[in-house]
Design a protein around this motif. Sequence first.
Motif, PDB file in Angstrom:
ATOM      1  N   UNK A 333     -34.057 -11.369 -62.515  1.00  0.00           N
ATOM      2  CA  UNK A 333     -34.219 -10.132 -61.747  1.00  0.00           C
ATOM      3  C   UNK A 333     -35.350  -9.248 -62.272  1.00  0.00           C
ATOM      4  N   UNK A 334     -35.420  -8.974 -63.612  1.00  0.00           N
ATOM      5  CA  UNK A 334     -36.499  -8.090 -64.087  1.00  0.00           C
ATOM      6  C   UNK A 334     -37.921  -8.586 -63.813  1.00  0.00           C
ATOM      7  N   UNK A 335     -38.269  -9.856 -64.144  1.00  0.00           N
ATOM      8  CA  UNK A 335     -39.664 -10.241 -63.895  1.00  0.00           C
ATOM      9  C   UNK A 335     -40.023 -10.276 -62.417  1.00  0.00           C
ATOM     10  N   UNK A 336     -39.071 -10.671 -61.567  1.00  0.00           N
ATOM     11  CA  UNK A 336     -39.391 -10.723 -60.143  1.00  0.00           C
ATOM     12  C   UNK A 336     -39.599  -9.319 -59.580  1.00  0.00           C
ATOM     13  N   UNK A 337     -38.801  -8.348 -60.031  1.00  0.00           N
ATOM     14  CA  UNK A 337     -38.974  -6.978 -59.559  1.00  0.00           C
ATOM     15  C   UNK A 337     -40.222  -6.340 -60.150  1.00  0.00           C
ATOM     16  N   UNK A 338     -40.532  -6.672 -61.407  1.00  0.00           N
ATOM     17  CA  UNK A 338     -41.759  -6.148 -62.003  1.00  0.00           C
ATOM     18  C   UNK A 338     -42.984  -6.682 -61.274  1.00  0.00           C
ATOM     19  N   UNK A 339     -42.989  -7.991 -61.001  1.00  0.00           N
ATOM     20  CA  UNK A 339     -44.098  -8.586 -60.256  1.00  0.00           C
ATOM     21  C   UNK A 339     -44.204  -7.989 -58.857  1.00  0.00           C
ATOM     22  N   UNK A 340     -43.053  -7.769 -58.219  1.00  0.00           N
ATOM     23  CA  UNK A 340     -43.043  -7.171 -56.885  1.00  0.00           C
ATOM     24  C   UNK A 340     -43.697  -5.788 -56.907  1.00  0.00           C
ATOM     25  N   UNK A 341     -43.316  -4.971 -57.897  1.00  0.00           N
ATOM     26  CA  UNK A 341     -43.891  -3.628 -57.989  1.00  0.00           C
ATOM     27  C   UNK A 341     -45.378  -3.683 -58.313  1.00  0.00           C
ATOM     28  N   UNK A 342     -45.757  -4.530 -59.264  1.00  0.00           N
ATOM     29  CA  UNK A 342     -47.170  -4.630 -59.629  1.00  0.00           C
ATOM     30  C   UNK A 342     -48.006  -5.076 -58.427  1.00  0.00           C
ATOM     31  N   UNK A 343     -47.467  -6.001 -57.638  1.00  0.00           N
ATOM     32  CA  UNK A 343     -48.201  -6.469 -56.460  1.00  0.00           C
ATOM     33  C   UNK A 343     -48.263  -5.385 -55.386  1.00  0.00           C
ATOM     34  N   UNK A 344     -47.179  -4.637 -55.225  1.00  0.00           N
ATOM     35  CA  UNK A 344     -47.138  -3.564 -54.228  1.00  0.00           C
ATOM     36  C   UNK A 344     -48.206  -2.517 -54.494  1.00  0.00           C
ATOM     37  N   UNK A 345     -48.452  -2.234 -55.782  1.00  0.00           N
ATOM     38  CA  UNK A 345     -49.434  -1.216 -56.146  1.00  0.00           C
ATOM     39  C   UNK A 345     -50.808  -1.811 -56.465  1.00  0.00           C
ATOM     40  N   UNK A 346     -50.980  -3.106 -56.210  1.00  0.00           N
ATOM     41  CA  UNK A 346     -52.295  -3.714 -56.347  1.00  0.00           C
ATOM     42  C   UNK A 346     -52.692  -4.106 -57.750  1.00  0.00           C
ATOM     43  N   UNK A 347     -51.718  -4.226 -58.671  1.00  0.00           N
ATOM     44  CA  UNK A 347     -52.036  -4.589 -60.048  1.00  0.00           C
ATOM     45  C   UNK A 347     -52.075  -6.095 -60.262  1.00  0.00           C
ATOM     46  N   UNK A 348     -51.523  -6.859 -59.330  1.00  0.00           N
ATOM     47  CA  UNK A 348     -51.568  -8.326 -59.330  1.00  0.00           C
ATOM     48  C   UNK A 348     -51.722  -8.759 -57.875  1.00  0.00           C
ATOM     49  N   UNK A 349     -51.920 -10.051 -57.602  1.00  0.00           N
ATOM     50  CA  UNK A 349     -52.143 -10.490 -56.214  1.00  0.00           C
ATOM     51  C   UNK A 349     -51.083  -9.996 -55.230  1.00  0.00           C
ATOM     52  N   UNK A 350     -51.522  -9.554 -54.056  1.00  0.00           N
ATOM     53  CA  UNK A 350     -50.639  -8.995 -53.043  1.00  0.00           C
ATOM     54  C   UNK A 350     -49.569  -9.978 -52.580  1.00  0.00           C
TER      55      UNK A 350
END
Length: 509
Positions: A333-350
């Motif tokens: 749960x934590x890495x998937x939600x972290x990746x989701x947030x980072x992608x939402x704000x443009x910090x990793x691939x959309x």
Amino acid sequence: MSLAAPRSTPTRDLRTKGLSTNSVGLLASVVLGVSSIAPVYALTATLGPTVTEVGLQMPAVFLAGFLPMLLVAYAYRELNRVAPDCGTSFTWTTKAFNPYVGWLCGWGALLATIIVLSNLAGVAVSFFYLLLGELTGSESVAALGDDRLVNVLTCVAFVALATWITYRGVEVTKRVQYVLVGFQLVVLAVFAVTALVKAGSAPGSIPFEASWLDPTAITSFSAFTAGLSLSIFIYWGWDTCLTVNEETAGSARTPGRAALLTMVVIIVTYLGVAIAVQMYAGVGGEGTGLGNPETEDNVFAALAGPVMGPGLAFLLFLAVVASSASSLQTTFLPPTRTLLAMATYGAVPKRLADVHPRYLTPSTATLVAGVGTAVVYVGMTLISENVLIDTIYALGLMICFYYGLTAYACVWYFRRELRRSARDLVFKGVLPLAGALMLTAVFVQTAVDTLDPAYGSGSSVLGIGSVFVIGIGLLLLGAVLMVAWRARHPEFFRGETLRTDTPSLVFDE
């Protein structure tokens, strides 16, 4: 208007991610937090090494490790109240400091969880075959976990199953966890009580002494920080309560309360089991002694039969399988939600911001986390067992890194409120700052100690300890990746997608 009761307004630039809302209540949040910590797995992996470092003060170190975790939990609670975002540490450090600190904090959190996931899968495999061997009475079946090919294939299967359950949504996850968490806590309680009852007659048993709870009895600061690093690891995972905040009923308050309740459940469990096991087995270096180097990495495997008897020993093996398997699932749960947030704000691939239209889960991020976990475990296993061991030892550095940054972020984010009331000063300033300083001290001392090749597996790279190379090296790799991403996608780093801010205050009428 009254100036006596200021409160922060929720930050306004956070984005909804499309996750399922109001799916997790207070009880479910606590269960997910306990599951991620995996108390049975954590204890069997750390009881021996902690005794090796600090001897009879093992319960004291567990108690000392609880303190910074509790203090940091207050920081998470306060930040979550004004910014309930599933990116947690990544989002909060970005808003408190700047996008660069936020990106590196998110990277540290991702590293820790992916490494733990691979290790959890490995432990689940080992105890799965030990359990089968116990049930079938076959030593050859029990030894299958040591076969590299069988181990790797089974591990990949376990990761695939955990990924699938997580992919199906938090509702499926929490139903599975009610059963697995309840079972492992009951078995731990039975094991601890049985050990206490048999303590007086067991070989190597010793009577309880209050001094076991005194951390000042540890004369070596290096030994204390080494033990503290291990104890911090066994508490790690409670922040899962916060990473599902957007899916929790009462997202601004329930996750913080769940985190604190999780910590209380865990400290009671750990101290009870630690004292019971130490009374039963002692800290000797032979037989069932906790200091025996042949059994220190898997204490419960050595004590299951002597404590619970041949008829019930399989329950402890099953509890370790349940603990590691349940944590394997919830720790996704934590890495998937972290990746989701980072992608939402443009910090990793959309693409990593994709949410499944039916299950309302971060679909692409979940698959990436599953593949990444399998690749890390297979790669480390094929390279060397020493690499796997040293990577686990390096976890303490990563945990201290991103937990500490989050605690500092709380103090800085609320810096203009600290003089408004005694409550704000204590819970937004003093407690988080104390926790951050403790974790910083552990990080620095551990980094210095791991320069020695003797730390961990005893291997080195160019005369530098492998644990240091892996821990600090992976964190520095994040800096390289961050610079590369900024060169192509600078919007996040310019503050265009998630701004750095300090909360404005409103005052109660």
